[in-house]
Enzyme design. Structure first.
Site, PDB file in Angstrom:
ATOM      1  N   GLU A   1       0.886  -1.178   0.000  1.00  0.00           N
ATOM      2  CA  GLU A   1       0.000   0.000   0.000  1.00  0.00           C
ATOM      3  C   GLU A   1       0.914   1.215   0.000  1.00  0.00           C
ATOM      4  O   GLU A   1       1.446   1.592   1.048  1.00  0.00           O
ATOM      5  CB  GLU A   1      -0.870  -0.013   1.268  1.00  0.00           C
ATOM      6  CG  GLU A   1      -1.791  -1.204   1.383  1.00  0.00           C
ATOM      7  CD  GLU A   1      -3.024  -1.078   0.514  1.00  0.00           C
ATOM      8  OE1 GLU A   1      -3.277   0.017  -0.020  1.00  0.00           O
ATOM      9  OE2 GLU A   1      -3.723  -2.089   0.351  1.00  0.00           O
TER      10      GLU A   1
ATOM     11  N   CYS B   1      -2.114   9.289   2.018  1.00  0.00           N
ATOM     12  CA  CYS B   1      -1.764   8.686   0.725  1.00  0.00           C
ATOM     13  C   CYS B   1      -2.832   8.983  -0.314  1.00  0.00           C
ATOM     14  O   CYS B   1      -2.517   9.294  -1.460  1.00  0.00           O
ATOM     15  CB  CYS B   1      -1.574   7.189   0.894  1.00  0.00           C
ATOM     16  SG  CYS B   1      -2.966   6.383   1.698  1.00  0.00           S
TER      17      CYS B   1
END
Ligand code: NAP
Length: 458
Positions: free
Chosen positions: A228, A262
């Site tokens: 991720e 993110c």
């Protein structure tokens, strides 16, 4: 890397933590492996109650857990409390649905009677970042605990207190010892753990650089991994957008967590003739945030996670300006010991600008103007990242058609990016691979074990 809590608001060292020894690692591997063998013989449903207790403990300790985040990485206290609540929700979700997700799946074949079972695989090595110091752990912990995979955690060097606090919650919730063991490991020890036959998988959330290095080690030892990683998410405003809605969402989509998310919207792409209005609106919105003590609920701009993170972002912004970017707002120093970065708006970023294809991990928005929807899609996809994206249009079918053309793991229509236990999270391209949360996250590290028997002869 030394494990230390340095308060980014005061820039003072709060506490240093000694690294784990190789003997600590061996003990964690042995305990985790024994627990894996025990979990394999138990029904996943037998672990639900413990996971609900984890949720309860988090809610009970919300204030102190949130204060630990704020002290350690600077997040606004209100956002820190919301993170604790989100973690409790994730724990409850997998406690409620994990066993059902793990039910055997019957298969239809003329060759016999078949199904596949979903079984635990062994210890998962978990490497996590500082930006959501509990949420990132919980995304891996809750599903894998239900599956029956024990975990070893290597948290970021700057959030050791959060790592210990998470482990403490598990202890209070009476979760079996070894379900998650936090260790202050160095990179070599992480590689050593990955190489160990008792470790079956690796889950990392972090940067491309960290991800590439850990994925390489996982590949070398044939361990399944999920990555991720970072993002440079587009926020596309089509020419039929509802501007009232856009204005409600856009500033916070960039500024939440001081820009250190993110899946935050980082590139705003305006189609049509409202570009100047949008730039003016964002300037006014960015000017409203107030830096201050992140423990004070009235503060609206938190410091970045560290002085180093601030220096890195400044270097990127300086390089962008040197390559021709225009500063529409911000980029002036904030007079404080804290690692504050003034919200900044950049325009005039061309393809040769170094930040065109870089993640800016802080409160810096890039705004682009395009003439057509096709150009907007092309610009959104002209990135080595592919994490999330946002599309605004009053026409839902139109927005959906555009959403399907974006190379990203997630697209949100007429709303900000978001996360919830029941929504899969993850990206494509250099934003990584695999998904966390929902059933897809739970499936990341299961043995889909085919069991087949011959049809009985009449
Ligand atoms: P990072 O430097 O890659 O660190 C993340 C974790 O990886 C830390 O625990 C770090 O340890 C560890 N690490 C880095 N290199 C390693 C190596 N060679 N071997 C073993 N461990 C290693 O990332 P960051 O800058 O702290 O985190 C921010 C990044 O995470 C941003 O790019 C953000 O977009 C991304 N992120 C992605 C998601 C997502 O779901 N896609 C969610 C949140 C954040 P040390 O701290 O000790 O270096």
């Amino acid at each position: 890397m030394a494990y230390q809590t340095i308060n980014p608001y005061t820039n003072e060292l709060v506490k240093a933590y000694p690294n784990a020894s190789d003997a600590d690692l061996e003990k964690a591997l042995a305990t985790g492996h024994a627990l894996y063998k025990q979990f394999r013989n138990e029904e996943p449903a037998s672990r639900s109650a413990a996971l609900h207790r984890v949720a309860d403990e988090m809610r009970k300790d919300e204030d102190s857990l949130a204060a630990t985040i704020t002290t350690e990485m600077g997040k606004l206290i209100g956002e820190a409390k919301a993170e604790v609540e989100l973690c409790a929700n994730i724990a409850d979700y997998f406690a409620d649905h994990g066993a059902e997700f793990l039910q055997p799946t019957p298969l239809t074949t003329p060759a016999g009677k078949a199904y596949y079972a979903k079984q635990a695989v062994g210890i998962i090595m978990m490497v996590e970042p500082w930006n959501f110091p509990y949420y990132q752990i919980m995304r891996v912990f809750a599903p894998n605990f239900m599956v029956g995979n024990p975990m070893i955690l290597k948290h970021a060097h700057n959030t050791p207190a959060c790592a210990e606090a998470f482990e403490d919650v598990l202890r209070k919730a009476d979760v079996p010892e070894g379900s998650l063991k936090n260790l202050f490991l160095d990179y070599d020890q992480v590689d050593k753990a990955i190489a160990d036959p008792r470790v079956a998988g690796v889950a990392l959330t972090g940067s491309e650089r960290g991800g590439a290095s850990v994925a390489k080690s996982a590949g070398e030892h044939l361990k399944k991994s999920t990555m991720e990683l970072g993002g440079n998410d587009a926020f596309i405003i089509l020419d039929d957008a509802d501007w009232d809605l856009v204005k409600q969402v856009a500033p916070q989509a960039r500024l939440g967590n001081a820009g250190q998310i993110c899946s935050a919207s980082k590139r705003f792409i305006v189609v049509g003739d409202k570009y100047d209005d949008f730039v003016d609106f964002m300037k006014t919105a960015f000017a409203k945030v107030q830096p201050g003590d992140p423990m004070d609920p009235s503060t609206t701009l938190a410091p970045l996670s560290s002085a180093k993170a601030k220096a890195h972002l400044q270097q990127q912004v300086d390089a962008a300006i040197a390559a021709g970017a225009k500063v529409e707002y911000g980029n002036t120093p904030i007079d404080s010991k804290g690692a504050f970065f003034q919200p900044t708006i950049l325009t005039n970023i061309d393809r040769n600008n170094p930040v065109y294809n870089q993640e800016l991990f802080g409160p810096v928005a890039s705004i682009y103007h395009v003439a057509t929807e096709e150009e907007a899609i092309e610009l959104a996809n002209d990135s080595s990242y592919g994490l999330g994206s946002v599309v605004f249009s009053k026409d839902a079918a139109h927005a959906d058609k555009v959403a399907q053309q974006i190379e990203a793991g997630m697209t949100f229509i007429n709303m900000s990016w978001t996360t919830a236990p029941e929504l899969p999270f993850g990206g494509v391209k250099n934003s990584g691979y695999g998904r966390e949360l929902y059933q897809l996250g739970l499936n990341a590290f299961v043995n889909e074990h085919l069991i087949m028997s011959a049809l009985a002869k009449d």
